[in-house]
Design a protein around this motif. Structure first.
Motif, PDB file in Angstrom:
ATOM      1  N   GLN A  16      85.517 -35.940 -35.540  1.00 42.87           N
ATOM      2  CA  GLN A  16      86.878 -35.952 -36.112  1.00 42.87           C
ATOM      3  C   GLN A  16      86.541 -35.417 -37.760  1.00 42.87           C
ATOM      4  N   TRP A  17      85.723 -36.485 -38.200  1.00 41.36           N
ATOM      5  CA  TRP A  17      85.538 -36.167 -39.789  1.00 41.36           C
ATOM      6  C   TRP A  17      84.780 -34.928 -40.056  1.00 41.36           C
ATOM      7  N   LEU A  18      83.712 -34.711 -39.327  1.00 36.93           N
ATOM      8  CA  LEU A  18      83.123 -33.230 -39.612  1.00 36.93           C
ATOM      9  C   LEU A  18      84.043 -32.209 -39.308  1.00 36.93           C
ATOM     10  N   THR A  19      84.790 -32.198 -38.535  1.00 36.88           N
ATOM     11  CA  THR A  19      85.646 -31.205 -38.226  1.00 36.88           C
ATOM     12  C   THR A  19      86.675 -30.950 -39.237  1.00 36.88           C
ATOM     13  N   TYR A  20      87.159 -32.424 -39.716  1.00 39.03           N
ATOM     14  CA  TYR A  20      88.154 -32.129 -40.852  1.00 39.03           C
ATOM     15  C   TYR A  20      87.518 -31.538 -42.182  1.00 39.03           C
ATOM     16  N   TRP A  21      86.367 -31.827 -42.486  1.00 38.88           N
ATOM     17  CA  TRP A  21      85.634 -31.341 -43.819  1.00 38.88           C
ATOM     18  C   TRP A  21      85.411 -29.736 -43.412  1.00 38.88           C
ATOM     19  N   VAL A  22      85.052 -29.363 -42.453  1.00 41.33           N
ATOM     20  CA  VAL A  22      84.811 -28.029 -41.983  1.00 41.33           C
ATOM     21  C   VAL A  22      86.172 -27.278 -42.179  1.00 41.33           C
ATOM     22  N   VAL A  23      87.106 -27.619 -41.744  1.00 39.58           N
ATOM     23  CA  VAL A  23      88.509 -27.131 -41.969  1.00 39.58           C
ATOM     24  C   VAL A  23      88.923 -26.959 -43.391  1.00 39.58           C
ATOM     25  N   PHE A  24      88.789 -28.453 -43.880  1.00 40.36           N
ATOM     26  CA  PHE A  24      89.105 -28.396 -45.389  1.00 40.36           C
ATOM     27  C   PHE A  24      88.398 -27.541 -46.363  1.00 40.36           C
ATOM     28  N   SER A  25      87.091 -27.238 -46.118  1.00 35.28           N
ATOM     29  CA  SER A  25      86.184 -26.257 -46.750  1.00 35.28           C
ATOM     30  C   SER A  25      87.059 -25.036 -46.684  1.00 35.28           C
ATOM     31  N   PHE A  26      87.191 -24.526 -45.428  1.00 35.47           N
ATOM     32  CA  PHE A  26      87.838 -23.141 -45.252  1.00 35.47           C
ATOM     33  C   PHE A  26      89.053 -22.934 -45.939  1.00 35.47           C
ATOM     34  N   PHE A  27      90.056 -24.082 -45.885  1.00 38.20           N
ATOM     35  CA  PHE A  27      91.215 -23.979 -46.446  1.00 38.20           C
ATOM     36  C   PHE A  27      91.078 -23.966 -47.931  1.00 38.20           C
ATOM     37  N   SER A  28      90.104 -24.462 -48.466  1.00 37.65           N
ATOM     38  CA  SER A  28      89.876 -24.592 -50.031  1.00 37.65           C
ATOM     39  C   SER A  28      89.316 -23.085 -50.306  1.00 37.65           C
ATOM     40  N   ILE A  29      88.529 -22.568 -49.584  1.00 39.27           N
ATOM     41  CA  ILE A  29      88.123 -21.130 -50.011  1.00 39.27           C
ATOM     42  C   ILE A  29      89.354 -20.236 -49.937  1.00 39.27           C
ATOM     43  N   ILE A  30      90.412 -20.382 -48.860  1.00 36.32           N
ATOM     44  CA  ILE A  30      91.332 -19.496 -48.769  1.00 36.32           C
ATOM     45  C   ILE A  30      92.463 -19.631 -49.982  1.00 36.32           C
ATOM     46  N   GLU A  31      92.450 -20.861 -50.247  1.00 33.23           N
ATOM     47  CA  GLU A  31      93.507 -21.418 -51.114  1.00 33.23           C
ATOM     48  C   GLU A  31      92.783 -20.789 -52.468  1.00 33.23           C
ATOM     49  N   THR A  32      91.663 -20.902 -52.868  1.00 34.72           N
ATOM     50  CA  THR A  32      91.164 -20.523 -54.145  1.00 34.72           C
ATOM     51  C   THR A  32      91.339 -19.031 -54.245  1.00 34.72           C
ATOM     52  N   THR A  33      91.083 -18.179 -53.051  1.00 33.95           N
ATOM     53  CA  THR A  33      91.153 -16.717 -53.153  1.00 33.95           C
ATOM     54  C   THR A  33      92.530 -16.393 -53.358  1.00 33.95           C
ATOM     55  N   PHE A  37      99.070 -15.813 -55.192  1.00 35.13           N
ATOM     56  CA  PHE A  37     100.182 -15.494 -54.203  1.00 35.13           C
ATOM     57  C   PHE A  37     100.664 -17.054 -53.867  1.00 35.13           C
ATOM     58  N   ILE A  38      99.761 -18.167 -54.030  1.00 32.29           N
ATOM     59  CA  ILE A  38     100.143 -19.309 -53.469  1.00 32.29           C
ATOM     60  C   ILE A  38     101.204 -20.011 -54.603  1.00 32.29           C
ATOM     61  N   SER A  39     100.902 -19.527 -55.827  1.00 34.90           N
ATOM     62  CA  SER A  39     101.600 -20.096 -57.219  1.00 34.90           C
ATOM     63  C   SER A  39     103.289 -19.796 -56.768  1.00 34.90           C
ATOM     64  N   TRP A  40     103.599 -18.620 -56.179  1.00 35.78           N
ATOM     65  CA  TRP A  40     104.889 -18.347 -55.838  1.00 35.78           C
ATOM     66  C   TRP A  40     105.406 -19.110 -54.765  1.00 35.78           C
ATOM     67  N   ILE A  41     104.949 -19.907 -53.967  1.00 33.46           N
ATOM     68  CA  ILE A  41     105.533 -20.645 -52.889  1.00 33.46           C
ATOM     69  C   ILE A  41     105.949 -22.138 -53.597  1.00 33.46           C
ATOM     70  N   PRO A  42     107.440 -22.200 -53.300  1.00 31.22           N
ATOM     71  CA  PRO A  42     108.213 -23.355 -53.776  1.00 31.22           C
ATOM     72  C   PRO A  42     107.718 -24.639 -53.051  1.00 31.22           C
ATOM     73  N   PHE A  43     107.497 -25.709 -53.862  1.00 27.66           N
ATOM     74  CA  PHE A  43     107.146 -26.887 -53.018  1.00 27.66           C
ATOM     75  C   PHE A  43     105.847 -26.892 -52.246  1.00 27.66           C
ATOM     76  N   TYR A  44     104.871 -25.850 -53.015  1.00 23.69           N
ATOM     77  CA  TYR A  44     103.378 -25.962 -51.996  1.00 23.69           C
ATOM     78  C   TYR A  44     102.853 -27.269 -52.270  1.00 23.69           C
TER      79      TYR A  44
END
Length: 93
Positions: A16-33, A37-44
């Motif tokens: 469960q935790w390995l899966t969480y960290w893998v998904v978290f890392s992909f999310f972080s990469i997408i969020e940084t990239t 665009f993300i800065s325009w989303i209200p209540f992000y």
């Protein structure tokens, strides 16, 4: 190596935790990239907080769902090559 640990034939409680960290890392990469665009989303921040709660909460196991339905199909072709380059480098050293 976390990818291989998740798909090992003998899963443990760490899955469960390995899966969480893998998904978290992909999310972080997408969020940084996509930060512009993300800065325009209200209540992000609150949306992100709810998303992370869904990812790790044991009742929902969102990280496992997201990994199995989105990331795993994209990573399957590359699982055999992940880590094999390190083994080749150790043998040649």
């Amino acid at each position: 190596m976390s990818f291989k640990a998740i798909d090992s034939p003998d899963p443990s409680k760490d899955t469960q935790w390995l899966t969480y960290w893998v998904v978290f890392s992909f999310f972080s990469i997408i969020e940084t990239t996509c930060s512009f665009f993300i800065s325009w989303i209200p209540f992000y921040f609150f949306i992100k907080l709810g998303f992370f709660l869904w990812l790790y909460h044991p009742q929902f196991l969102g990280a496992e769902v997201l990994y199995n339905q989105v990331l795993k199909p994209c990573l399957i072709p590359y699982l055999n090559t992940i880590g094999s380059d390190a083994a080749v480098q150790k043998k040649t050293s």
